[in-house]
Design a protein around this motif. Structure first.
Motif, PDB file in Angstrom:
ATOM      1  N   TRP A   1       4.132   5.233  -4.502  1.00  0.00           N
ATOM      2  CA  TRP A   1       4.383   4.359  -3.364  1.00  0.00           C
ATOM      3  C   TRP A   1       3.288   4.548  -2.321  1.00  0.00           C
ATOM      4  CZ3 TRP A   1       5.330   5.110   1.840  1.00  0.00           C
ATOM      5  CH2 TRP A   1       5.765   3.971   2.524  1.00  0.00           C
ATOM      6  N   LEU A   2       3.009   5.832  -2.027  1.00  0.00           N
ATOM      7  CA  LEU A   2       1.990   6.124  -1.022  1.00  0.00           C
ATOM      8  C   LEU A   2       0.634   5.566  -1.441  1.00  0.00           C
ATOM      9  CD1 LEU A   2       1.570   7.526   1.671  1.00  0.00           C
ATOM     10  CD2 LEU A   2       0.872   9.565   0.405  1.00  0.00           C
ATOM     11  N   SER A   3       0.271   5.813  -2.701  1.00  0.00           N
ATOM     12  CA  SER A   3      -1.069   5.386  -3.110  1.00  0.00           C
ATOM     13  C   SER A   3      -1.142   3.862  -3.203  1.00  0.00           C
ATOM     14  CB  SER A   3      -1.477   6.050  -4.419  1.00  0.00           C
ATOM     15  OG  SER A   3      -0.817   5.457  -5.486  1.00  0.00           O
ATOM     16  N   CYS A   4      -0.032   3.183  -3.525  1.00  0.00           N
ATOM     17  CA  CYS A   4      -0.040   1.722  -3.545  1.00  0.00           C
ATOM     18  C   CYS A   4      -0.186   1.170  -2.137  1.00  0.00           C
ATOM     19  CB  CYS A   4       1.239   1.182  -4.183  1.00  0.00           C
ATOM     20  SG  CYS A   4       1.132   1.068  -5.960  1.00  0.00           S
ATOM     21  N   VAL A   5       0.469   1.811  -1.159  1.00  0.00           N
ATOM     22  CA  VAL A   5       0.344   1.369   0.228  1.00  0.00           C
ATOM     23  C   VAL A   5      -1.102   1.528   0.692  1.00  0.00           C
ATOM     24  CG1 VAL A   5       0.972   1.958   2.592  1.00  0.00           C
ATOM     25  CG2 VAL A   5       2.742   1.751   0.857  1.00  0.00           C
ATOM     26  N   ILE A   6      -1.687   2.705   0.365  1.00  0.00           N
ATOM     27  CA  ILE A   6      -3.079   2.935   0.774  1.00  0.00           C
ATOM     28  C   ILE A   6      -4.005   1.932   0.083  1.00  0.00           C
ATOM     29  CG2 ILE A   6      -4.976   4.590   0.695  1.00  0.00           C
ATOM     30  CD1 ILE A   6      -2.908   6.793   1.061  1.00  0.00           C
ATOM     31  N   PHE A   7      -3.759   1.699  -1.210  1.00  0.00           N
ATOM     32  CA  PHE A   7      -4.600   0.757  -1.941  1.00  0.00           C
ATOM     33  C   PHE A   7      -4.493  -0.648  -1.340  1.00  0.00           C
ATOM     34  CE2 PHE A   7      -4.813  -2.219  -5.686  1.00  0.00           C
ATOM     35  CZ  PHE A   7      -6.191  -2.299  -5.683  1.00  0.00           C
ATOM     36  N   GLY A   8      -3.255  -1.075  -1.030  1.00  0.00           N
ATOM     37  CA  GLY A   8      -3.064  -2.395  -0.425  1.00  0.00           C
ATOM     38  C   GLY A   8      -3.806  -2.492   0.904  1.00  0.00           C
ATOM     39  N   GLY A   9      -3.677  -1.448   1.725  1.00  0.00           N
ATOM     40  CA  GLY A   9      -4.375  -1.420   2.997  1.00  0.00           C
ATOM     41  C   GLY A   9      -5.888  -1.481   2.803  1.00  0.00           C
ATOM     42  N   TRP A  10      -6.354  -0.779   1.790  1.00  0.00           N
ATOM     43  CA  TRP A  10      -7.784  -0.756   1.474  1.00  0.00           C
ATOM     44  C   TRP A  10      -8.275  -2.165   1.115  1.00  0.00           C
ATOM     45  CZ3 TRP A  10     -12.315   1.537   1.718  1.00  0.00           C
ATOM     46  CH2 TRP A  10     -13.305   1.268   0.770  1.00  0.00           C
ATOM     47  N   VAL A  11      -7.496  -2.885   0.300  1.00  0.00           N
ATOM     48  CA  VAL A  11      -7.882  -4.248  -0.076  1.00  0.00           C
ATOM     49  C   VAL A  11      -7.973  -5.108   1.185  1.00  0.00           C
ATOM     50  CG1 VAL A  11      -7.196  -6.314  -1.331  1.00  0.00           C
ATOM     51  CG2 VAL A  11      -6.907  -4.074  -2.390  1.00  0.00           C
ATOM     52  N   GLY A  12      -6.971  -4.946   2.085  1.00  0.00           N
ATOM     53  CA  GLY A  12      -7.006  -5.691   3.337  1.00  0.00           C
ATOM     54  C   GLY A  12      -8.247  -5.367   4.155  1.00  0.00           C
ATOM     55  N   LEU A  13      -8.577  -4.069   4.222  1.00  0.00           N
ATOM     56  CA  LEU A  13      -9.754  -3.637   4.971  1.00  0.00           C
ATOM     57  C   LEU A  13     -11.026  -4.241   4.389  1.00  0.00           C
ATOM     58  CD1 LEU A  13     -10.940  -1.610   7.120  1.00  0.00           C
ATOM     59  CD2 LEU A  13     -11.221  -0.030   5.231  1.00  0.00           C
ATOM     60  N   VAL A  14     -11.138  -4.196   3.046  1.00  0.00           N
ATOM     61  CA  VAL A  14     -12.339  -4.721   2.380  1.00  0.00           C
ATOM     62  C   VAL A  14     -12.500  -6.206   2.687  1.00  0.00           C
ATOM     63  CG1 VAL A  14     -13.319  -5.278   0.132  1.00  0.00           C
ATOM     64  CG2 VAL A  14     -12.379  -3.012   0.544  1.00  0.00           C
ATOM     65  N   LEU A  15     -11.409  -6.965   2.541  1.00  0.00           N
ATOM     66  CA  LEU A  15     -11.482  -8.409   2.783  1.00  0.00           C
ATOM     67  C   LEU A  15     -11.830  -8.683   4.242  1.00  0.00           C
ATOM     68  CD1 LEU A  15      -8.444  -9.712   0.704  1.00  0.00           C
ATOM     69  CD2 LEU A  15     -10.861  -9.714   0.087  1.00  0.00           C
ATOM     70  N   GLY A  16     -11.181  -7.942   5.144  1.00  0.00           N
ATOM     71  CA  GLY A  16     -11.424  -8.155   6.569  1.00  0.00           C
ATOM     72  C   GLY A  16     -12.853  -7.856   6.959  1.00  0.00           C
ATOM     73  N   VAL A  17     -13.357  -6.706   6.518  1.00  0.00           N
ATOM     74  CA  VAL A  17     -14.725  -6.325   6.870  1.00  0.00           C
ATOM     75  C   VAL A  17     -15.715  -7.314   6.266  1.00  0.00           C
ATOM     76  CG1 VAL A  17     -16.483  -4.569   6.509  1.00  0.00           C
ATOM     77  CG2 VAL A  17     -14.205  -3.901   7.244  1.00  0.00           C
ATOM     78  N   LYS A  18     -15.416  -7.769   5.031  1.00  0.00           N
ATOM     79  CA  LYS A  18     -16.311  -8.745   4.397  1.00  0.00           C
ATOM     80  C   LYS A  18     -16.357 -10.031   5.221  1.00  0.00           C
ATOM     81  CE  LYS A  18     -19.062 -10.357   1.640  1.00  0.00           C
ATOM     82  NZ  LYS A  18     -20.300  -9.756   1.169  1.00  0.00           N
ATOM     83  N   LEU A  19     -15.188 -10.509   5.617  1.00  0.00           N
ATOM     84  CA  LEU A  19     -15.123 -11.747   6.404  1.00  0.00           C
ATOM     85  C   LEU A  19     -15.879 -11.587   7.713  1.00  0.00           C
ATOM     86  CD1 LEU A  19     -11.471 -13.064   6.024  1.00  0.00           C
ATOM     87  CD2 LEU A  19     -13.590 -14.165   5.288  1.00  0.00           C
ATOM     88  N   ALA A  20     -15.628 -10.458   8.390  1.00  0.00           N
ATOM     89  CA  ALA A  20     -16.268 -10.244   9.679  1.00  0.00           C
ATOM     90  C   ALA A  20     -17.780 -10.126   9.511  1.00  0.00           C
ATOM     91  CB  ALA A  20     -15.702  -8.990  10.340  1.00  0.00           C
ATOM     92  N   SER A  21     -18.203  -9.462   8.431  1.00  0.00           N
ATOM     93  CA  SER A  21     -19.643  -9.224   8.262  1.00  0.00           C
ATOM     94  C   SER A  21     -20.381 -10.531   7.992  1.00  0.00           C
ATOM     95  CB  SER A  21     -19.882  -8.241   7.118  1.00  0.00           C
ATOM     96  OG  SER A  21     -19.646  -8.873   5.890  1.00  0.00           O
ATOM     97  N   LEU A  22     -19.667 -11.558   7.506  1.00  0.00           N
ATOM     98  CA  LEU A  22     -20.321 -12.842   7.271  1.00  0.00           C
ATOM     99  C   LEU A  22     -20.804 -13.467   8.574  1.00  0.00           C
ATOM    100  CD1 LEU A  22     -18.054 -14.476   4.543  1.00  0.00           C
ATOM    101  CD2 LEU A  22     -20.313 -13.490   4.268  1.00  0.00           C
TER     102      LEU A  22
ATOM    103  N   GLY B   1      -0.914  -6.292   6.172  1.00  0.00           N
ATOM    104  CA  GLY B   1      -0.402  -7.172   5.121  1.00  0.00           C
ATOM    105  C   GLY B   1      -0.618  -6.579   3.738  1.00  0.00           C
ATOM    106  N   GLY B   2      -1.826  -6.055   3.539  1.00  0.00           N
ATOM    107  CA  GLY B   2      -2.132  -5.450   2.248  1.00  0.00           C
ATOM    108  C   GLY B   2      -1.217  -4.275   1.958  1.00  0.00           C
ATOM    109  N   ALA B   3      -1.008  -3.438   2.962  1.00  0.00           N
ATOM    110  CA  ALA B   3      -0.143  -2.267   2.780  1.00  0.00           C
ATOM    111  C   ALA B   3       1.278  -2.709   2.444  1.00  0.00           C
ATOM    112  CB  ALA B   3      -0.150  -1.413   4.043  1.00  0.00           C
ATOM    113  N   TRP B   4       1.721  -3.794   3.101  1.00  0.00           N
ATOM    114  CA  TRP B   4       3.081  -4.286   2.842  1.00  0.00           C
ATOM    115  C   TRP B   4       3.190  -4.785   1.393  1.00  0.00           C
ATOM    116  CZ3 TRP B   4       5.030  -9.345   1.990  1.00  0.00           C
ATOM    117  CH2 TRP B   4       6.427  -9.402   1.987  1.00  0.00           C
ATOM    118  N   ILE B   5       2.200  -5.571   0.961  1.00  0.00           N
ATOM    119  CA  ILE B   5       2.214  -6.060  -0.422  1.00  0.00           C
ATOM    120  C   ILE B   5       2.163  -4.876  -1.386  1.00  0.00           C
ATOM    121  CG2 ILE B   5       0.922  -7.396  -2.133  1.00  0.00           C
ATOM    122  CD1 ILE B   5       0.051  -9.234   0.140  1.00  0.00           C
ATOM    123  N   GLY B   6       1.321  -3.873  -1.033  1.00  0.00           N
ATOM    124  CA  GLY B   6       1.218  -2.683  -1.869  1.00  0.00           C
ATOM    125  C   GLY B   6       2.557  -1.989  -2.030  1.00  0.00           C
ATOM    126  N   SER B   7       3.286  -1.847  -0.924  1.00  0.00           N
ATOM    127  CA  SER B   7       4.571  -1.142  -1.002  1.00  0.00           C
ATOM    128  C   SER B   7       5.571  -1.952  -1.820  1.00  0.00           C
ATOM    129  CB  SER B   7       5.118  -0.868   0.397  1.00  0.00           C
ATOM    130  OG  SER B   7       5.635  -2.057   0.958  1.00  0.00           O
TER     131      SER B   7
END
Lengths: 190, 476
Positions: free
Chosen positions: B403-424, B336-342
């Motif tokens: 475009w590439l770096s925005c996709v990676i950044f979006g994916g990164w935001v998704g990863l950060v949020l996901g890992v944070k949620l899971a780590s709770l 989702g993050g990557a999609w928003i990033g793109s």
């Protein structure tokens, strides 16, 4: 802690931790290796290429310092020592005198002194100069172009990202080796 | 080359210079001609070239007065060896910080180290050179072959990280001027609610991703640009940043290290590194008596309480199931993050000066906007017109990279949020009060709250040690 028998989860955690640390160190080492291979020991500073400078006036306002580190400098050897200096005087001066209303410089930073008939010398008082490039524009458009802007390295704080460079319409800023930190104009080629 | 008579005529006061008899070259710059065809510009430029090669007004030789022509002054840049001094000070600072944390267990030592770092890296070096911005230089160095990262910057990037991998955030404790300033200002710490702490805690990781993806495209160093502390070191800066700096300072009177905890991107890296650290800070010098006196000693919300006894197997199962679902969610969040990033890549790419200029140039062709003469906007358009092909080409290339770096950044935001949620949903077995490995700055505040420590340094006789509630409960 060492005399206590280690629980299973504690050893697993320690194993994961050690693995992560080794991986991180390897990554850092590889990254460092690549970069050090490419890097040079010399440090770099920002400077303006006077040939690219468009005299827009951003240098006076965009520097992070209260008073811009960019100043007008004078390549005296290029100067025509004109009586009617188009870097010094307003486009339509009342008289060719040092009266403030005739001067182009908003802060009166250019000092005009008589040398010999009909030549006058123009020196920049850096404490007053704000780097607005008004004189540079006048001198380049109608004169020899001996006035130009440079970053003064006794003032520049060497930002990682130069705030003026980012907004420069002429793309005139670039990093230069700190050993030769100026891009000076010199006498004409011939 | 103007003759002497021409020059005299000029100097007599030609009121209309630039428009009449000063010669063809000057017409090139008059604004009426800006929009003539390229061919005409090239023609005029060629006509002007010979005049460019020699001065319009030959420099005089001062035969009468024998006047000496002054030379242009060139105040030198900072001496080369001083950058090694910076690295040496950084290394020494890290060693002193480690010594204060682990050996001396001394808050006072870290306090003075902080004051020194604030003076040296902050007010003397004016916040540049700095480890916080260094990751951007490193990533630009990786992606742009024309950019060489100075050795000192590599050292500033790597040394605190290496220390963190072995002994935690000693850099934050007393070497970083940003941290030191906020730490010194902290007078009345307020406890940040856990939900807010967790929510804001992801910001440093997102800011890190933002800074790196921008730097990788060569768009600039946003971590440095939006730093809210450096304007204080320089005592100047853009108005918006100054107000942000004052806000940060006021905030840090009541909230412990707001920048370090909720924004600092290098802190995010150090946090990750210290999660894997070999050694760690412990509140007590030897044995924890479970007295709970250290519970509220940490102003940065890094103290973790012991885990509550055995958990119901039923609850554990449901928690495990939740953790499993959250792990499944992580790839979805990344996608989702990557999609928003793109989707955001095109508007965001306008922050790059080259792309912005190219866009403005194209718009100008369609509907010309009127910029005042000699304004930066007009001048940059002039440059764009001069070599529009090269500009458009480099803008197109840049947009692909964006475009590439925005996709990676979006994916990164998704990863950060996901890992944070899971780590709770993760449980950690803890028997004592302990500072969290990642969140602990190593400020040494908690040490003095421990009665064992007070006995160790001779502030309290050993007989006065309080009964631990656990031991007391066991007795009765």
């Amino acid at each position: 802690m060492s005399d206590k028998p280690k629980s299973e989860s504690s050893t697993r955690r320690t194993f994961l931790r050690n693995g992560a640390r080794v991986a991180a160190m390897t990554g850092l080492g590889a990254l460092g290796g690549v970069l050090v291979n490419r890097s040079q020991a010399e440090s770099w500073v920002w400077q303006i290429d006077p040939q690219k400078c468009l005299r827009c006036g951003n240098c006076a306002t965009k520097c992070v310092l209260e008073q811009s580190a960019v100043k007008c400098v004078h390549a005296f050897a290029m100067c025509g020592y004109c009586n009617l200096c188009t870097g010094y005087f307003e486009p339509e001066p009342n008289a060719l005198s040092t009266a403030a209303e005739n001067q182009l410089c908003p802060t009166g930073a250019i000092k005009r002194t008589f040398v010999e008939d009909p030549y006058y010398e123009y020196k920049i008082d850096e404490k007053l100069c704000i780097g607005c490039a008004k004189c540079v524009e006048g001198c380049n458009r109608f004169g020899n172009g001996s006035l130009f802007l440079q970053i003064r390295h006794d003032r520049c704080v060497h930002c990682n990202e130069c705030a003026i460079a980012r907004t420069c319409p002429g793309d005139a800023f670039r990093r230069v080796p700190a050993k030769q930190p100026y891009l000076l104009k010199t006498t004409h080629a011939h | 080359m103007p003759t002497q008579s021409e020059k005299k005529k000029w100097e007599k006061g030609d009121k209309e210079y630039g428009t009449s008899n000063v010669g063809a070259p000057f017409h090139l710059f008059t604004f009426s001609l800006f929009r003539v065809s390229h061919a005409l510009i090239v023609l005029l430029f060629l006509a002007w070239l010979p005049a460019f090669a020699e001065p319009r007004f030959p420099p005089p030789d001062f035969t009468e007065t024998n006047h000496q022509i002054p030379t242009t002054t060139t105040p030198s840049a900072r001496a080369e060896w001083l950058q090694y001094l910076d690295v040496a000070v950084l290394g020494a600072g890290l060693v002193v910080a480690l010594w204060c944390i682990y050996k001396q267990r001394s808050r006072r030592g870290l306090f003075w180290l902080g004051i020194f770092s604030l003076a040296y890296f902050g007010f003397w070096r004016k916040g540049c050179v700095c480890a916080i911005g260094a990751p951007q230089n490193v990533i630009l160095g990786l992606f742009d072959a024309n950019y060489t990262v100075p050795l000192s910057v590599i050292a500033f990037f790597a040394l605190p990280l290496i220390v963190a991998l072995f002994a935690g955030r000693a850099f934050c404790a007393g070497v970083c001027p940003h941290g030191a300033l906020q730490d010194l200002l902290l007078i009345k710490p307020v406890k940040v609610p856990a939900w807010l702490e967790h929510a804001l805690g992801v910001l440093p990781f997102i800011f890190l991703g933002f800074g790196l993806s921008f730097a990788a495209t060569g768009t600039g160093f946003p971590i440095c640009r939006y730093d809210p502390i450096v304007p204080i070191f320089r005592l100047s800066g853009p108005g918006l940043l100054i107000s942000l700096a004052i806000l940060t300072l006021v905030l840090s009177l009541f909230v412990g290290r707001p920048y370090c905890r909720f924004l600092c991107p290098y802190g995010a890296l150090l946090k990750l590194a210290s999660l894997a650290s070999k050694w760690r800070v412990r509140v007590t010098p030897d044995v924890c008596t479970q007295c709970q006196l250290c519970e509220n000693s940490c102003p940065f919300g890094a103290m973790r309480e012991p885990s509550a006894g055995n958990v119901e197997p039923k609850q554990l199962t449901s928690e495990r199931r939740r953790f499993g679902w959250l792990l499944v969610l992580v790839p979805l969040l990344i996608a989702g993050g990557a999609w928003i990033g793109s989707a955001l890549a095109v508007p965001v790419s306008k922050m790059n000066p080259t792309i912005e200029l190219a866009e403005r140039y194209i718009n100008q062709q369609k509907s010309p906007a009127n910029y005042g003469p000699m304004t930066p906007e007009a001048l940059s358009l002039q440059r764009a017109e001069h070599d529009s092909e090269a500009l458009l080409k480099s803008a197109t290339d840049l947009r692909h990279r964006f475009w590439l770096s925005c996709v990676i950044f979006g994916g990164w935001v998704g990863l950060v949020l996901g890992v944070k949620l899971a780590s709770l949903s993760l449980r950690t077995k803890r028997t004592d009060f302990e500072p969290d490995r990642g969140a602990c700055f190593g400020c040494a505040r908690c040490f003095r709250s421990c009665p064992q420590e007070l006995v160790r340094i001779g502030r309290m006789p050993a007989g006065d040690l309080p009964q631990s509630p656990v031991a007391a409960a066991a007795k009765t």
